[in-house]
Design an enzyme around this catalytic site. Sequence first.
Site, PDB file in Angstrom:
ATOM      1  N   SER A  75     -11.109   1.030   2.773  1.00  0.00           N
ATOM      2  CA  SER A  75     -10.357   0.574   3.946  1.00  0.00           C
ATOM      3  C   SER A  75      -9.720   1.762   4.660  1.00  0.00           C
ATOM      4  CB  SER A  75      -9.274  -0.422   3.535  1.00  0.00           C
ATOM      5  OG  SER A  75      -9.852  -1.602   3.012  1.00  0.00           O
ATOM      6  N   ARG A  79       0.816  -1.227   0.000  1.00  0.00           N
ATOM      7  CA  ARG A  79       0.000   0.000   0.000  1.00  0.00           C
ATOM      8  C   ARG A  79       0.847   1.273   0.000  1.00  0.00           C
ATOM      9  NH1 ARG A  79      -2.497  -3.507  -1.402  1.00  0.00           N
ATOM     10  NH2 ARG A  79      -4.495  -4.314  -0.649  1.00  0.00           N
ATOM     11  N   GLU A 106      -4.713   4.206   5.939  1.00  0.00           N
ATOM     12  CA  GLU A 106      -4.670   3.964   4.504  1.00  0.00           C
ATOM     13  C   GLU A 106      -5.338   5.115   3.773  1.00  0.00           C
ATOM     14  OE1 GLU A 106      -6.298   0.579   1.410  1.00  0.00           O
ATOM     15  OE2 GLU A 106      -5.297  -0.067   3.251  1.00  0.00           O
TER      16      GLU A 106
END
EC number: 1.3.1.98
Length: 323
Positions: free
Chosen positions: A233, A184, A303
């Site tokens: 998320s 990520r 995130e």
Amino acid sequence: MQHPQHGAKLLETLGPIFEGLRGRVTPDAPMDKITWFRAGGTADLLFQPADWDDLAAFLKALPEDVPLMVVGIGSNLLVRDGGIRGAVVRLSAKGFGDIEQVGETRLKAGAASPDKRVAAAALDASIGGLHFYHGIPGGIGGALRMNAGANGVETKDRVVEVHALDRQGNVHVLSNADMGYSYRHSGAADDLIFTHAIFEGYAADQTVIRAEMDAVQHHRETVQPIREKTGGSTFKNPPDSSAWKEIDRAGCRGLTIGGAQMSPMHCNFMINTGQASGYDLEFLGETVRARVAQTSGVRLHWEIRRLGEFADGRVVKPFLGAE
């Protein structure tokens, strides 16, 4: 407190640089209109370039002392209530959303292309391996920046090269290795604005690809609050665990602060139940981080990208100041 006149003053100062540009400039632009959370303050200036040439001309003309941020389709973005100082560039689907097949198993996709459209184009071209984009609620620019992934596949597994412009309007072409991908995260310079990228999959039967896309969609509809005002998320998965498990263990499933809530359906999804402010959402997120750290010692990392200034008297400290 927001400062609604910042944009008008900045536009007056920068007026000459917009002469000859074909894009759309909006002073004091309400960012809650373009973020999926439907919350947050205003951007001093929002510029939506008509195309690549228009963006390059804008970047070359923009003074170095004017802060610049780039946003995509707003799915993974939380804007604070005090707004964003300086200029915000938003790439439009019209100017940066083209998708074309450039080889037997390759697609070229603009940074403003929705991930789902890339998956659909791959299906039409009988290109396998890009089905995972069918389950990611965002755009290609964001996927490139954060190495978006789902169902065991990540952007880094399919990217061949990325084209970008820097803060001065110079062109850069980055290889997969140049992007410096990890979980990520991309190691590419923060000032790069991705304009398009080339992806490579593999030859596959459309029936197989469609089945994979259907499986992705079924998973999303079953476990994620996809019809809510959410940013996807909220936190990255920690090593050897899942963010939702740690949140659940800390008793934060369904936790509500103001108009913000950790989804009872999937507790790593934060939702705006109606009238949440940017403060509500970020305060909820930091409350969850603090409780998880206290419960299990795990330190969750955001995130969701958070931008802008806090409103006066509404500052949210990381882990609520417990660090």
